[in-house]
Write a protein that holds these residues in place. Structure first.
Motif, PDB file in Angstrom:
ATOM      1  N   THR A 209       0.827  -1.198   0.000  1.00  0.00           N
ATOM      2  CA  THR A 209       0.000   0.000   0.000  1.00  0.00           C
ATOM      3  C   THR A 209       0.866   1.253   0.000  1.00  0.00           C
ATOM      4  O   THR A 209       1.813   1.358   0.783  1.00  0.00           O
ATOM      5  CB  THR A 209      -0.931   0.017   1.226  1.00  0.00           C
ATOM      6  N   VAL A 210       0.526   2.191  -0.882  1.00  0.00           N
ATOM      7  CA  VAL A 210       1.207   3.481  -0.960  1.00  0.00           C
ATOM      8  C   VAL A 210       0.186   4.573  -0.684  1.00  0.00           C
ATOM      9  O   VAL A 210      -0.921   4.553  -1.234  1.00  0.00           O
ATOM     10  CB  VAL A 210       1.849   3.686  -2.345  1.00  0.00           C
ATOM     11  N   VAL A 211       0.538   5.508   0.173  1.00  0.00           N
ATOM     12  CA  VAL A 211      -0.326   6.647   0.489  1.00  0.00           C
ATOM     13  C   VAL A 211       0.125   7.838  -0.342  1.00  0.00           C
ATOM     14  O   VAL A 211       1.320   8.130  -0.445  1.00  0.00           O
ATOM     15  CB  VAL A 211      -0.267   6.988   1.985  1.00  0.00           C
ATOM     16  N   GLY A 212      -0.826   8.520  -0.956  1.00  0.00           N
ATOM     17  CA  GLY A 212      -0.529   9.684  -1.785  1.00  0.00           C
ATOM     18  C   GLY A 212      -1.164  10.941  -1.237  1.00  0.00           C
ATOM     19  O   GLY A 212      -2.203  10.888  -0.565  1.00  0.00           O
ATOM     20  N   TYR A 213      -0.524  12.069  -1.519  1.00  0.00           N
ATOM     21  CA  TYR A 213      -1.040  13.382  -1.109  1.00  0.00           C
ATOM     22  C   TYR A 213      -1.035  14.289  -2.328  1.00  0.00           C
ATOM     23  O   TYR A 213      -0.010  14.468  -2.984  1.00  0.00           O
ATOM     24  CB  TYR A 213      -0.162  13.964  -0.004  1.00  0.00           C
ATOM     25  N   LYS A 214      -2.210  14.824  -2.667  1.00  0.00           N
ATOM     26  CA  LYS A 214      -2.382  15.700  -3.816  1.00  0.00           C
ATOM     27  C   LYS A 214      -2.747  17.088  -3.321  1.00  0.00           C
ATOM     28  O   LYS A 214      -3.641  17.233  -2.481  1.00  0.00           O
ATOM     29  CB  LYS A 214      -3.492  15.153  -4.724  1.00  0.00           C
ATOM     30  N   TYR A 215      -2.054  18.112  -3.829  1.00  0.00           N
ATOM     31  CA  TYR A 215      -2.336  19.474  -3.385  1.00  0.00           C
ATOM     32  C   TYR A 215      -2.408  20.410  -4.582  1.00  0.00           C
ATOM     33  O   TYR A 215      -1.866  20.135  -5.655  1.00  0.00           O
ATOM     34  CB  TYR A 215      -1.246  19.957  -2.411  1.00  0.00           C
ATOM     35  N   LEU A 216      -3.110  21.519  -4.386  1.00  0.00           N
ATOM     36  CA  LEU A 216      -3.265  22.530  -5.425  1.00  0.00           C
ATOM     37  C   LEU A 216      -2.973  23.889  -4.806  1.00  0.00           C
ATOM     38  O   LEU A 216      -3.630  24.300  -3.848  1.00  0.00           O
ATOM     39  CB  LEU A 216      -4.681  22.514  -6.002  1.00  0.00           C
ATOM     40  N   ARG A 217      -1.972  24.579  -5.357  1.00  0.00           N
ATOM     41  CA  ARG A 217      -1.594  25.888  -4.855  1.00  0.00           C
ATOM     42  C   ARG A 217      -1.749  26.925  -5.954  1.00  0.00           C
ATOM     43  O   ARG A 217      -1.363  26.696  -7.097  1.00  0.00           O
ATOM     44  CB  ARG A 217      -0.144  25.884  -4.355  1.00  0.00           C
ATOM     45  N   MET A 218      -2.305  28.054  -5.567  1.00  0.00           N
ATOM     46  CA  MET A 218      -2.437  29.196  -6.452  1.00  0.00           C
ATOM     47  C   MET A 218      -1.710  30.361  -5.797  1.00  0.00           C
ATOM     48  O   MET A 218      -2.195  30.931  -4.815  1.00  0.00           O
ATOM     49  CB  MET A 218      -3.907  29.537  -6.689  1.00  0.00           C
ATOM     50  N   GLY A 219      -0.527  30.681  -6.316  1.00  0.00           N
ATOM     51  CA  GLY A 219       0.281  31.702  -5.686  1.00  0.00           C
ATOM     52  C   GLY A 219       0.794  31.213  -4.346  1.00  0.00           C
ATOM     53  O   GLY A 219       1.379  30.132  -4.233  1.00  0.00           O
ATOM     54  N   ASP A 220       0.571  31.991  -3.290  1.00  0.00           N
ATOM     55  CA  ASP A 220       1.007  31.609  -1.954  1.00  0.00           C
ATOM     56  C   ASP A 220      -0.041  30.813  -1.193  1.00  0.00           C
ATOM     57  O   ASP A 220       0.221  30.350  -0.081  1.00  0.00           O
ATOM     58  CB  ASP A 220       1.362  32.870  -1.136  1.00  0.00           C
ATOM     59  N   GLN A 221      -1.221  30.657  -1.769  1.00  0.00           N
ATOM     60  CA  GLN A 221      -2.320  30.003  -1.068  1.00  0.00           C
ATOM     61  C   GLN A 221      -2.504  28.563  -1.545  1.00  0.00           C
ATOM     62  O   GLN A 221      -2.438  28.292  -2.747  1.00  0.00           O
ATOM     63  CB  GLN A 221      -3.626  30.783  -1.269  1.00  0.00           C
ATOM     64  N   GLN A 222      -2.733  27.667  -0.591  1.00  0.00           N
ATOM     65  CA  GLN A 222      -3.089  26.287  -0.929  1.00  0.00           C
ATOM     66  C   GLN A 222      -4.597  26.187  -0.994  1.00  0.00           C
ATOM     67  O   GLN A 222      -5.286  26.315   0.020  1.00  0.00           O
ATOM     68  CB  GLN A 222      -2.520  25.320   0.103  1.00  0.00           C
ATOM     69  N   GLN A 223      -5.127  25.968  -2.191  1.00  0.00           N
ATOM     70  CA  GLN A 223      -6.565  25.996  -2.407  1.00  0.00           C
ATOM     71  C   GLN A 223      -7.243  24.687  -2.045  1.00  0.00           C
ATOM     72  O   GLN A 223      -8.390  24.672  -1.599  1.00  0.00           O
ATOM     73  CB  GLN A 223      -6.859  26.346  -3.873  1.00  0.00           C
ATOM     74  N   GLN A 224      -6.544  23.580  -2.255  1.00  0.00           N
ATOM     75  CA  GLN A 224      -7.203  22.284  -2.073  1.00  0.00           C
ATOM     76  C   GLN A 224      -6.145  21.220  -1.847  1.00  0.00           C
ATOM     77  O   GLN A 224      -4.997  21.343  -2.285  1.00  0.00           O
ATOM     78  CB  GLN A 224      -8.030  21.940  -3.311  1.00  0.00           C
ATOM     79  N   SER A 225      -6.531  20.161  -1.138  1.00  0.00           N
ATOM     80  CA  SER A 225      -5.635  19.028  -0.923  1.00  0.00           C
ATOM     81  C   SER A 225      -6.472  17.777  -0.688  1.00  0.00           C
ATOM     82  O   SER A 225      -7.635  17.868  -0.288  1.00  0.00           O
ATOM     83  CB  SER A 225      -4.691  19.274   0.259  1.00  0.00           C
ATOM     84  N   ALA A 226      -5.879  16.620  -0.924  1.00  0.00           N
ATOM     85  CA  ALA A 226      -6.595  15.348  -0.764  1.00  0.00           C
ATOM     86  C   ALA A 226      -5.582  14.235  -0.501  1.00  0.00           C
ATOM     87  O   ALA A 226      -4.437  14.291  -0.955  1.00  0.00           O
ATOM     88  CB  ALA A 226      -7.426  15.029  -2.003  1.00  0.00           C
ATOM     89  N   TRP A 227      -6.023  13.223   0.234  1.00  0.00           N
ATOM     90  CA  TRP A 227      -5.207  12.041   0.526  1.00  0.00           C
ATOM     91  C   TRP A 227      -5.854  10.824  -0.133  1.00  0.00           C
ATOM     92  O   TRP A 227      -7.075  10.732  -0.223  1.00  0.00           O
ATOM     93  CB  TRP A 227      -5.104  11.817   2.030  1.00  0.00           C
ATOM     94  N   PHE A 228      -5.034   9.892  -0.590  1.00  0.00           N
ATOM     95  CA  PHE A 228      -5.551   8.686  -1.236  1.00  0.00           C
ATOM     96  C   PHE A 228      -4.578   7.535  -1.016  1.00  0.00           C
ATOM     97  O   PHE A 228      -3.436   7.734  -0.571  1.00  0.00           O
ATOM     98  CB  PHE A 228      -5.777   8.920  -2.738  1.00  0.00           C
ATOM     99  N   LYS A 229      -5.039   6.329  -1.338  1.00  0.00           N
ATOM    100  CA  LYS A 229      -4.223   5.116  -1.208  1.00  0.00           C
ATOM    101  C   LYS A 229      -4.208   4.352  -2.523  1.00  0.00           C
ATOM    102  O   LYS A 229      -5.211   4.296  -3.229  1.00  0.00           O
ATOM    103  CB  LYS A 229      -4.781   4.194  -0.114  1.00  0.00           C
ATOM    104  N   TRP A 230      -3.063   3.783  -2.820  1.00  0.00           N
ATOM    105  CA  TRP A 230      -2.941   2.822  -3.915  1.00  0.00           C
ATOM    106  C   TRP A 230      -2.532   1.471  -3.332  1.00  0.00           C
ATOM    107  O   TRP A 230      -1.595   1.401  -2.525  1.00  0.00           O
ATOM    108  CB  TRP A 230      -1.884   3.262  -4.933  1.00  0.00           C
ATOM    109  N   LYS A 231      -3.235   0.419  -3.753  1.00  0.00           N
ATOM    110  CA  LYS A 231      -2.893  -0.931  -3.312  1.00  0.00           C
ATOM    111  C   LYS A 231      -2.423  -1.731  -4.517  1.00  0.00           C
ATOM    112  O   LYS A 231      -3.153  -1.860  -5.498  1.00  0.00           O
ATOM    113  CB  LYS A 231      -4.098  -1.610  -2.656  1.00  0.00           C
TER     114      LYS A 231
END
Length: 442
Positions: A209-231
């Motif tokens: 199992t691998v854990v992933g972290y996805k993020y979205l930044r616009m300029g200096d601000q982090q607009q969105q983020s999410a965690w997920f798993k791959w098996k």
């Protein structure tokens, strides 16, 4: 080398040409353990104990750790500097940032920089800038504006990010994994990222199992983020990211890749100007099936080349037709293994004896929604009402190119409610069309 070849040989070290052990001292890494080798400002750098030792500038091909003269300090002379701390602070890793070289011990972070524009033994300073736990097994990574590292000091691992590391003042640090405090297991030792795709991956040797972290930044601000798993089908031995691909080496010594964005070589079909991606794990081409009209089955034998060494699949083994000249384009059939040695013979229902066929595994894809609360916005902050009881009457799911899916509603005090949906129902698409829609709201 410039032509892409690798040259492996024993280093040729420069000798001391002037002075003695008093006027031109031996580098402190001699006779000690070297924890890390890296490059900084055209210098070869060793981390050994509590010391950072750099070579003279421009001597990476033939490293020179000796001063040029025993009488004065030159701007190109090596730097050998120790970090001062109240605690044992052996340095295990470092990463270059705009203000210098950020060095990591197991309980503190130090910044190697110069008070002036010239970096030399007189201007070099190694100052403590933060006091946070760091896992010495994994290397820190650059996320663009921030530096990420792992803290393994507790029952679960924590993913930390630090920013604004300057010579003066404390840096800004946040626990990025605070929203998922039990998601990252302890003793993580595989850590990689893709800055272009805003992705970070956390793995553990001999874990599937691998854990992933996805993020979205616009300029200096982090607009969105999410965690997920791959098996994966087999446990991992190593993983890394190159360009827009994630590579992992499993315990069967197979190197496999996952594309972050669609490539020209990915399996897909085109219909009515829309490209539909075929989602299969470990897919490979296959042919030479034998159809029997009596049993209405197509049998494939001696297919020892398909999906080698994947003995514990994560999903259903299926056969897919992507041939635009057949009426089955985009359809798949579930395979039935016959069980005879070497267990690579299988059958599928229907006539699949001639077409462009691929075999692979349909993998499971799950999305778990969080608990919803009534929110009220005040200024730039949102406040959730966690005491009242909220009844959700409906939820609209907006899908892209999707086929069959099912939803499960978990209800307190009642059994789960599961319903199966199809993005396109029967009699709503032509027989020669792919059973998908470009977009579906349910």
């Amino acid at each position: 080398q410039a032509d892409g070849d690798f040259l492996v040989k024993k280093y040729t070290w420069a000798d001391r040409t002037v002075g003695d052990n008093n006027t031109n001292q031996i580098p402190t890494f001699v006779g000690q353990t070297i924890n890390k080798v890296l490059f900084f400002r055209n210098r070869l750098v060793f981390l050994s104990g509590e010391n950072v030792i750099t070579s003279r500038t421009g001597t990476i091909a033939t490293p020179n750790f000796w001063s040029e003269t025993a009488l004065t300090v030159g701007i190109n002379d090596p730097v050998d500097i120790s970090c001062a701390s109240l605690y044992p602070s052996d340095l295990f890793d470092a990463i270059e940032i705009t203000t210098g070289l950020l060095c990591f011990s197991s309980n503190a972070q130090f910044l190697l920089s110069a008070d002036e524009t010239t970096f030399n033994p007189d201007t070099a300073k190694l100052r403590a800038v933060a006091w946070y736990n760091y896992d010495k097994i994994t290397s820190p990574i650059s996320l663009g504006r921030t530096i990420g590292f792992i803290d393994n000091s507790n029952k679960y691992s924590r993913f930390m990010e630090t920013a604004n590391v300057n010579r003066e003042g404390a840096p800004v640090l946040q626990n990025t994994s605070e929203l998922v405090p039990t998601l990252l297991p302890k003793d993580l030792d595989l850590f990689t990222n893709s800055k272009e795709n805003n992705l970070v991956f956390f793995g553990k040797t001999n874990s599937d199992t691998v854990v992933g972290y996805k993020y979205l930044r616009m300029g200096d601000q982090q607009q969105q983020s999410a965690w997920f798993k791959w098996k994966f089908n087999n446990p991992l031995k190593y993983h890394f990211c190159i360009n827009d691909q994630y590579f992992f080496l499993d315990t069967d010594n197979f190197l496999q890749s996952v594309n972050f964005i669609q490539e020209d070589t990915d399996l897909s079909i085109d219909q009515d100007g829309v490209n539909y991606l075929v989602h299969l794990d470990n897919y490979t081409s296959i042919s030479s099936g034998s159809y029997s009209a009596t049993t209405n089955l197509t049998t494939f034998t001696n297919q020892s080349t398909w999906i080698p060494s994947v003995t514990s699949p994560n999903g259903k083994l299926v056969l897919v037709d992507i041939d635009s000249n057949t009426a089955r384009e985009g359809r798949y059939a579930e395979c039935t293994l016959l069980g005879n040695s070497p267990n690579d013979d299988f059958t599928v229902p229907g006539d699949w004896s001639s077409a462009t066929l691929y075999i692979g595994y349909l993998y499971e894809y799950n999305v778990e929604f969080p608990r919803f609360y009534l929110q009220r916005s005040q200024g730039g902050a949102s406040q959730s009402d966690i005491n009242s009881k909220l009844t959700v009457h409906r939820m609209k799911l907006n899908f892209g190119k999707i086929g069959l899916y099912e939803t499960t509603l978990t209800r307190v005090g009642k059994s789960d409610y599961t319903e199966v949906y199809e993005s396109t129902d029967l009699d709503e698409y032509d027989a020669s069309d792919a059973p998908y829609l470009a977009e579906k709201i349910k």
